[in-house]
Design an enzyme around this catalytic site. Structure first.
Site, PDB file in Angstrom:
ATOM      1  N   CYS A   1      15.802  44.355 -20.097  1.00  0.00           N
ATOM      2  CA  CYS A   1      16.024  42.934 -20.388  1.00  0.00           C
ATOM      3  C   CYS A   1      17.416  42.519 -19.897  1.00  0.00           C
ATOM      4  O   CYS A   1      18.411  43.171 -20.229  1.00  0.00           O
ATOM      5  CB  CYS A   1      15.908  42.694 -21.887  1.00  0.00           C
ATOM      6  SG  CYS A   1      16.480  41.069 -22.380  1.00  0.00           S
TER       7      CYS A   1
ATOM      8  N   CYS B   1      19.686  41.804 -23.224  1.00  0.00           N
ATOM      9  CA  CYS B   1      20.112  42.819 -24.194  1.00  0.00           C
ATOM     10  C   CYS B   1      19.936  44.253 -23.695  1.00  0.00           C
ATOM     11  O   CYS B   1      20.338  45.194 -24.370  1.00  0.00           O
ATOM     12  CB  CYS B   1      19.348  42.633 -25.505  1.00  0.00           C
ATOM     13  SG  CYS B   1      17.599  43.006 -25.354  1.00  0.00           S
TER      14      CYS B   1
ATOM     15  N   ASP C   1       1.343  10.255   3.700  1.00  0.00           N
ATOM     16  CA  ASP C   1       1.952  11.144   4.679  1.00  0.00           C
ATOM     17  C   ASP C   1       0.891  12.119   5.169  1.00  0.00           C
ATOM     18  O   ASP C   1       0.746  13.220   4.651  1.00  0.00           O
ATOM     19  CB  ASP C   1       3.123  11.887   4.027  1.00  0.00           C
ATOM     20  CG  ASP C   1       4.025  12.522   5.067  1.00  0.00           C
ATOM     21  OD1 ASP C   1       3.839  12.229   6.263  1.00  0.00           O
ATOM     22  OD2 ASP C   1       4.905  13.300   4.672  1.00  0.00           O
TER      23      ASP C   1
ATOM     24  N   TYR D   1      -7.027   2.258   5.595  1.00  0.00           N
ATOM     25  CA  TYR D   1      -6.060   1.176   5.411  1.00  0.00           C
ATOM     26  C   TYR D   1      -6.135   0.038   6.424  1.00  0.00           C
ATOM     27  O   TYR D   1      -5.307  -0.844   6.409  1.00  0.00           O
ATOM     28  CB  TYR D   1      -4.634   1.731   5.345  1.00  0.00           C
ATOM     29  CG  TYR D   1      -4.209   2.599   6.519  1.00  0.00           C
ATOM     30  CD1 TYR D   1      -4.113   2.075   7.792  1.00  0.00           C
ATOM     31  CD2 TYR D   1      -3.904   3.940   6.324  1.00  0.00           C
ATOM     32  CE1 TYR D   1      -3.729   2.853   8.858  1.00  0.00           C
ATOM     33  CE2 TYR D   1      -3.508   4.733   7.383  1.00  0.00           C
ATOM     34  CZ  TYR D   1      -3.427   4.186   8.649  1.00  0.00           C
ATOM     35  OH  TYR D   1      -3.044   4.956   9.704  1.00  0.00           O
TER      36      TYR D   1
ATOM     37  N   CYS E   1      17.317  40.178 -29.607  1.00  0.00           N
ATOM     38  CA  CYS E   1      17.826  39.898 -28.261  1.00  0.00           C
ATOM     39  C   CYS E   1      18.563  38.551 -28.276  1.00  0.00           C
ATOM     40  O   CYS E   1      17.992  37.534 -28.688  1.00  0.00           O
ATOM     41  CB  CYS E   1      16.651  39.872 -27.282  1.00  0.00           C
ATOM     42  SG  CYS E   1      17.079  39.227 -25.674  1.00  0.00           S
TER      43      CYS E   1
ATOM     44  N   GLU F   1       0.842  -1.200   0.000  1.00  0.00           N
ATOM     45  CA  GLU F   1       0.000   0.000   0.000  1.00  0.00           C
ATOM     46  C   GLU F   1       0.873   1.243   0.000  1.00  0.00           C
ATOM     47  O   GLU F   1       1.966   1.210   0.550  1.00  0.00           O
ATOM     48  CB  GLU F   1      -0.838   0.042   1.295  1.00  0.00           C
ATOM     49  CG  GLU F   1      -1.653  -1.187   1.497  1.00  0.00           C
ATOM     50  CD  GLU F   1      -2.435  -1.174   2.801  1.00  0.00           C
ATOM     51  OE1 GLU F   1      -2.287  -0.220   3.595  1.00  0.00           O
ATOM     52  OE2 GLU F   1      -3.183  -2.126   3.012  1.00  0.00           O
TER      53      GLU F   1
HETATM   54  S1  IVH Z   1      -0.886   0.485   8.841  1.00  0.00           S
HETATM   55  C1  IVH Z   1       0.474  -1.475  12.283  1.00  0.00           C
HETATM   56  N1  IVH Z   1      -1.026   1.459   6.424  1.00  0.00           N
HETATM   57  O1  IVH Z   1       2.047   5.258   9.017  1.00  0.00           O
HETATM   58  C2  IVH Z   1      -0.197  -0.795  11.270  1.00  0.00           C
HETATM   59  N2  IVH Z   1      -0.236   2.868   8.162  1.00  0.00           N
HETATM   60  O2  IVH Z   1       4.420   4.712  10.618  1.00  0.00           O
HETATM   61  C3  IVH Z   1       0.048   0.661  11.288  1.00  0.00           C
HETATM   62  N3  IVH Z   1       0.311   5.118   7.441  1.00  0.00           N
HETATM   63  O3  IVH Z   1       0.578   5.621  12.169  1.00  0.00           O
HETATM   64  C4  IVH Z   1      -0.781   1.331  10.367  1.00  0.00           C
HETATM   65  N4  IVH Z   1      -0.222   4.860   5.335  1.00  0.00           N
HETATM   66  O4  IVH Z   1      -0.366   6.935  10.231  1.00  0.00           O
HETATM   67  C5  IVH Z   1      -0.700   1.695   7.706  1.00  0.00           C
HETATM   68  N5  IVH Z   1      -1.239   2.200   4.254  1.00  0.00           N
HETATM   69  C6  IVH Z   1      -0.910   2.441   5.528  1.00  0.00           C
HETATM   70  C7  IVH Z   1      -0.445   3.681   5.952  1.00  0.00           C
HETATM   71  C8  IVH Z   1      -0.105   3.858   7.288  1.00  0.00           C
HETATM   72  C9  IVH Z   1       0.214   5.702   6.241  1.00  0.00           C
HETATM   73  C10 IVH Z   1       0.815   5.782   8.664  1.00  0.00           C
HETATM   74  C11 IVH Z   1      -0.057   5.632   9.867  1.00  0.00           C
HETATM   75  C12 IVH Z   1       0.799   5.036  10.916  1.00  0.00           C
HETATM   76  C13 IVH Z   1       2.157   5.335  10.425  1.00  0.00           C
HETATM   77  C14 IVH Z   1       3.131   4.326  10.933  1.00  0.00           C
END
Ligand code: IVH
Length: 705
Positions: free
Chosen positions: A431, A434, A138, A249, A454, A134
């Protein structure tokens, strides 16, 4: 007041319809009705709910905004801790993780045990292992708890054990369902917790920071901070104004829901109305896992949201249980980290160069900084107006971003780091190439150098002439053009065809410093010179439309050149045509027609054309070219998100006028995906299928230039 049953029914139907359209729009990115139609249904429901207060319900689509500001957030304990992830910083560490878990699972599966345990051990057989990869979003991790199918509480991750109750803010996010989408007759689980990441699309982040800078308010260093700032607002009306979204997720705590694997959880979330990233994929083979991680690192800049890595998870829940957790990190998942795509650095000065049409282009000269894995020291700044709107000043600390484009962009100043010594920017009156007085044509944001002689304009127009899409003169690159110009061998593009081999052989094209500290010059050898002359010879065969494009007439890009050539079969026919006649060509408007007329009204352009004609270039079409199909024939486009300069219908019309097709969904047959602002899952699908993605600007350049 008693509510008549037909009203209850009507309200129920309106809610179902609105909910369906909300899901189509915000989760699936496949709207079926216009915004106006949605608004009409919405007000109809609102009116009925006001008239019959007995019908009000917190699940109603009308109840997303409206909660009163809070004095403070309440703390809530998560039913299961929200864990974090161990990092793999490179492919080797990812392989190490893989070997470790295979070993642990093999050991766990071989424990001596009774008969009952045997079946369980089968579930741990590593020949059956599968992974889910996945994007690592961020943003801000949150938890959503649905009780009996309705959103009961939404909270931030906090310290993993206890977070803050931000339900009212999360309710304003349209991609979060207020109630589970259920099949007719389906009963919801008593409790289910869905976890996901709230994010702010990159375009919205830029706009948000621009607004804040303009108001003199502190700006955010990255979209994650901006998203977190919005979710942690005490007044839900503020969060409601930010186009926040979510990628879900994980299914966390549940009562009355049996799931055996992460992929089952993902399917469950999708079918119950949650927004799951379409880039998510299950693999049985670890080499494919590594390829997927690497692939996203390369294509991340095409997404309209920030990802800082890929998350690799083992699919089977039995394996999760067997592997367990170390500290805060589960052993069954790992984050493959990418370099951050935003950074903060010092803007040393704003430089200006002059393009081939005389436009003065400002660019940022910055203290070198690493962003998205590369060190950058220059970035584009579109124009003076844009710089001032963003309130970017020389000497500022700035947020830069590499996204949607390989060229880094300056997003905003860091207002809170100002010392007062920063200088507002104005393009020069003279410019820089030139010294001519610059002009700002009425209604344009671009400042231009009006001098046709130019030096910068000439050099840039020769670079364009030899470039790939134009005459494609292999071996004559930008550096060589600059060098030949400075030596006086090239004063005009036509001079390319009167160059002599003796002028080139032995010519120093560049120099470098070797390990011993001595400067080494690189000189053109006979062989390369012979290649250059062959390439020039070859270019004489380029069809007329390529030559027309190479001339560099304003607004005449490769597509418009083809359109013009399909009606005007020779340069003589085009030269003598009136703007009215030119704008008769389908797809060619009056502005382009004027530009063509202006170009041919210049005696020195006519002289260039004559010299190029004498040099043997094609200035008329041959029979095959005249019958050439429309430039976009056979190409299928998909539009997603909002285009700021033209409506979707208008964009469709343009594409069709040029012979292309527009389709509603991304598939094998898609050639281009045009991504406007806030694109939805179609963009992610396009990235996954490795389709060519055009920004609005690139799309406009394709159809108009
Ligand atoms: S799984 C144990 N899946 O990453 C499972 N986390 O560094 C933890 N995050 O706190 C979460 N994308 O905020 C998971 N596809 C994804 C994610 C994801 C971003 C973030 C989430 C977590 C942090 C961990």
């Amino acid at each position: 007041m008693v509510t008549p049953p037909e009203i209850s029914k009507q309200v129920e139907e309106l809610r179902r319809d609105l909910d369906r359209h909300n899901h189509l729009y915000y989760v699936l990115d496949q709207p079926e009705i216009s915004d106006a139609e949605y608004d009409r249904l919405f007000s109809e429901l609102k009116d009925l709910e006001e008239e019959y207060p007995g019908l009000q319900s917190p699940d109603s689509p009308t109840q997303r905004v409206g909660a009163e500001p809070l004095a403070a957030f309440t703390q809530v304990r998560h039913p299961l801790p929200m864990l974090s992830l161990a990092n793999a910083r490179n492919e080797l560490e990812l392989e190490d993780w893989h070997h470790r878990i295979i070993k642990l699972l093999t050991d766990a599966g071989q424990k001596p045990e009774d008969a009952g345990q045997e079946a369980e051990n089968d579930l741990l057989k590593t020949d059956n292992i599968a992974f889910v990869v996945e994007p690592k979003i961020d943003g801000l991790a949150i938890s959503l708890i649905y009780e009996n199918g309705s959103l009961a509480r939404g909270s931030t991750r906090g310290n993993g054990e206890v977070g803050e109750d931000v339900t009212n803010n999360l309710r304003t996010i349209h991609a979060i369902p207020l109630a589970l989408r259920l099949e007719p007759g389906e009963l919801p689980p008593a409790v289910v917790e869905v976890r996901g990441e709230i994010y702010l699309p990159l375009a919205a982040f830029q706009r948000y920071n621009e607004e804040r800078a303009a108001a003199g308010e502190p700006t955010f260093a990255n979209p994650r901070n901006a998203a977190a700032g919005s979710v942690r607002q005490l007044d839900p009306r503020i969060a409601a104004r930010r186009p926040l979204s979510i990628w879900c997720y994980q299914v966390g705590y549940s009562e009355g829901l049996e799931l055996e694997s992460h992929s089952q959880a993902l399917d469950w979330m999708i079918s119950h109305g949650f927004k799951v990233n379409p880039l998510v994929e299950r693999y049985a083979d670890f080499t494919a896992v590594i390829d997927a991680c690497r692939g996203w690192e390369e294509r991340r800049s095409e997404l309209d949201y920030d990802i800082d890595g890929a998350v690799v998870k083992i699919d089977s829940y039995a394996m999760h249980d067997a592997l367990g957790v170390v500290g805060r990190d589960p052993r069954w998942a790992v984050a493959f980290k990418f370099a951050p795509s935003t950074a903060v650095t010092h803007l040393l000065k704003i430089g200006v160069n002059v393009g081939r049409t005389g436009a003065l282009n400002p660019y940022a000269v910055m203290e070198p900084v690493e962003v998205g894995g590369v060190t950058v020291s220059q970035a584009t700044l579109h124009n003076e107006e844009d710089i001032n709107r963003k309130d970017i000043r020389e000497g500022d600390w700035v947020v830069i971003q590499r996204a949607g484009d390989v060229i880094p962009q300056v997003v905003s100043p860091v207002i809170q780091k100002r010392t007062g010594a920063e200088q507002e920017f104005r393009l020069p009156d003279l410019c820089p190439s030139c010294g001519s007085h610059t002009v700002r044509p009425e209604g344009e944001v671009v400042v231009r150098c009006p001098n046709r002689s130019c030096p910068s304009q000439i050099v840039e127009s020769i670079k364009h002439f030899v470039s790939k899409g134009a005459m494609d003169v292999d071996g004559v690159g930008e550096r060589l053009v600059e060098r030949l110009f400075s030596l006086g061998f090239l004063k005009n593009m036509a001079d390319l065809y009167t160059l002599k081999p003796e002028e080139l052989i032995g010519l120093e094209t560049s120099s470098s410093v070797n390990q011993q500290g001595t400067t080494v010059s690189h000189r053109l050898q006979e062989k390369s010179v012979a290649n250059i002359f062959n390439a020039l010879d070859d270019s004489r065969k380029r069809p007329f439309h390529r030559v027309l494009f190479a001339l560099g007439i304003r607004h005449v890009g490769s597509i418009n050149a083809q359109l013009l050539v399909s009606s005007f079969h020779s340069v003589d026919a085009l030269m003598t045509a009136s703007p009215e006649e030119i704008s008769q060509v389908e797809g060619i408007g009056p502005i382009i027609a004027e530009a063509v007329r202006d170009y041919f009204a210049e005696p020195h352009n006519l002289e260039t054309v004559e010299r190029l004609r004498r040099a043997g270039l094609q200035f008329e079409v041959d029979a095959g070219e005249a019958a050439a199909p429309k430039p976009l024939a056979g190409k299928t486009f998909v539009l997603t998100g909002t285009l700021s300069s033209l409506g979707r219908a208008e964009a469709k019309e343009k594409i069709e006028a040029l012979g292309g097709k527009v389709s509603g969904s991304v598939g094998k047959g898609t050639d281009f995906v045009v991504a406007g602002e806030n694109p939805g899952s179609k963009l992610a699908k396009a990235v996954k299928l490795e389709k060519q993605i055009l920004s609005e600007e690139e799309f406009l350049a394709t159809i108009t230039s």
